[in-house]
Write an enzyme that holds these catalytic residues in place. Structure first.
Site: not given
Length: 509
Positions: A222-223, A245, A282
């Site tokens: 996750s961000v 990522e 993703c």
């Protein structure tokens, strides 16, 4: 203080299955990292390294039934999907073995002395060396391809770097089984099993990125989680490369002509891509710019029919399910947002796929609709209906970096007429992979592949898939005016290892 137990959980029921490990303490992390650091010399021989990677693929393939069953019990991704993913993982290991054999990744360059140059050139010999121990953070949605035996691990080992993997809590039993197989492969070639270490637990992941002997890190997730680790990597006394990522919306543009030419094909293709793996890829297309008008209406009707037929599915864990249900509820409640097929909860363990529509004009300026420009993990996409090309440009200008960007063109536009080239030029700054008349789900393991993109898709410009992923774990070093007898074999004039190299500006193979 008692150890924190790590349990395998069945996402289909939410019930614990078995205890498979305990969370690593800081002392455990230190021990595993130091063992990996001590084992790095065992990967120095490229022939041994390549053989190890091939044996790892062979043993993983031999344990296929057991590994797929374990992964399905923990992820509910299904035997067919997981069998294919494991095959891809084994192919990737073998591909990196071939790269190691070839040796081109070492980037050998030799410049002999030239006193006539301005300024004079001394004897210079350059190649790349491994960074050291790599921390790998497993992904939830790929228990093989982006986890313990995945691309980060395979490419790091190919570079000559030991790895310490932080297992994902959604598949701890699978992680333990796979790590044991990799250990067996190492032992067959006289390599310490410590070249692939494994730790469990959130705090272990934090300790890992801070450890002074960790030289680089690879992350898929996750961000929020990735950015926290990225910041920790940068805040160390000695910062390290962090290849993360973090998230991607993967925009799709459908031109007016394409929608008029093949609305049904595009609609069904979009449905298949956004619901594949219950939307847990993703590269799932999360935002689609489709025209208003008859062609767009037919596309929407086709999409609706295909999505309704997709059926309910189980997400990787109940936290993700809760986040999906809350996320689609919040998005559907925004003004002017409609749900031709309502996404959300199925039964107490499943989710229903669906999609939302909104006038594209609502996305051209900052406001409440910005939520629609954020990734929502699961089987949902947002279709923004645009009135003209200016609206497409305005929406694209507001998007962050992505792994992929796609355009669907008519046959006329694909032949070079119309705005095809213009749209590609608009999409190229947004993504690491740009597709024409295809769908982004499905990332081929190939030399030319690029799986990365501008932030927040990734935190670096490198790829995590394909042969060039090995470059993340190497650094160049040049030897100047060094006697032949002291040079590494890779840089000697007689080229005893038979490596491809550039000598005095000419490529030799």
């Amino acid at each position: 203080m008692s150890a924190v137990q790590v349990w395998s959980v069945d996402p289909r029921t939410g019930k614990q299955r078995e205890q498979v490990a305990v969370e690593a303490t800081p002392e455990d992390v230190d021990r595993v990292v130091r063992a990996a650091h001590s084992a790095r010399g065992a990967l120095a021989d490229r022939a041994v390294r390549a053989a190890f990677l091939r044996t790892a693929a062979e043993l993983l393939d031999g344990a296929k039934d057991r590994l797929v069953a374990a992964a399905d019990a923990e992820t509910a991704l299904g035997p067919a999907r997981l069998t294919g993913e494991l095959a891809r993982t084994c192919f990737q290991l073998r591909a990196f073995a071939g790269i190691v054999d070839e040796g081109d990744f070492l980037g050998v360059i030799i410049d002999h002395p030239d006193d006539t140059a301005t300024p004079p050139i001394p004897d210079l010999r350059r190649y790349k060396v491994p960074l050291g121990v790599v921390a790998v953070y497993s992904a939830s949605n790929f228990p093989f391809a982006f986890s313990v035996p995945g691309g980060d691990t395979a490419s790091a080992l190919a570079a000559g770097c030991p790895v310490v993997v932080k297992a994902h809590p959604d598949h701890p039993a699978t992680s333990e089984l796979v790590a044991a197989v990799l250990g067996q492969a190492a032992a067959q070639h006289g390599i310490p099993q410590a070249v692939v270490g494994l730790v469990h637990g959130f705090e272990a992941g934090v300790e890992l990125v801070k450890h002074p002997l960790i030289a680089a890190a690879g992350f898929t997730g996750s961000v929020r989680g990735g950015r926290a680790l990225f910041d920790a990597a940068a805040a160390r006394p000695v910062p390290i490369p962090f290849h993360g990522e973090l998230g991607s919306l993967n925009p799709v543009v459908v031109t007016q002509e394409a929608a008029a030419e093949r609305p049904e094909q595009i609609g069904t293709g979009l449905a298949g891509s956004m619901t594949l793996g219950v939307g847990q890829f993703c590269v799932k297309p999360g935002l689609v710019l489709a025209p208003a008008g008859p062609g767009g209406d037919e596309l929407i009707a086709s999409l609706a029919g295909a999505v309704k037929g997709a059926g309910e599915g189980v997400l990787l864990d109940h936290r993700m399910r809760d986040n999906f249900v809350a996320g689609v509820t919040d998005r559907a409640a925004l003004p002017d947002v409609e749900a031709p097929v309502t996404p959300g909860a199925g039964d107490e363990h499943t989710v229903s796929p669906g999609f939302l529509t909104v006038p594209a004009a609502k996305l051209t300026e900052e406001g409440a609709h910005d939520l629609l420009l954020e990734e929502c993990f699961g089987p949902v996409t947002v279709v923004a209906r645009y009135e003209d090309e200016d609206e497409v440009t305005a929406v694209l200008s507001r998007l962050p970096g992505n792994l992929t960007a796609t355009v669907h063109l008519s046959s006329r536009e694909a032949s070079g007429e119309g705005r095809g080239a213009e749209i590609l030029a608009e999409l190229t700054p947004l993504a690491g992979r740009v597709l024409v008349n295809g769908w982004p789900t499905g990332v081929a393991v190939a030399p030319a592949q690029h799986h990365g993109g501008p932030y927040p898709a990734t935190t670096s410009t490198s790829t995590s898939v394909g042969g060039t992923a090995v470059e993340r774990w190497l650094r160049p070093v040049t030897y100047q005016s060094t006697p032949e007898a002291l040079l590494p074999p890779e840089l000697r004039d007689d080229n005893p290892l038979g490596l491809p190299r550039r000598v005095d500006g000419t490529m030799e193979r």
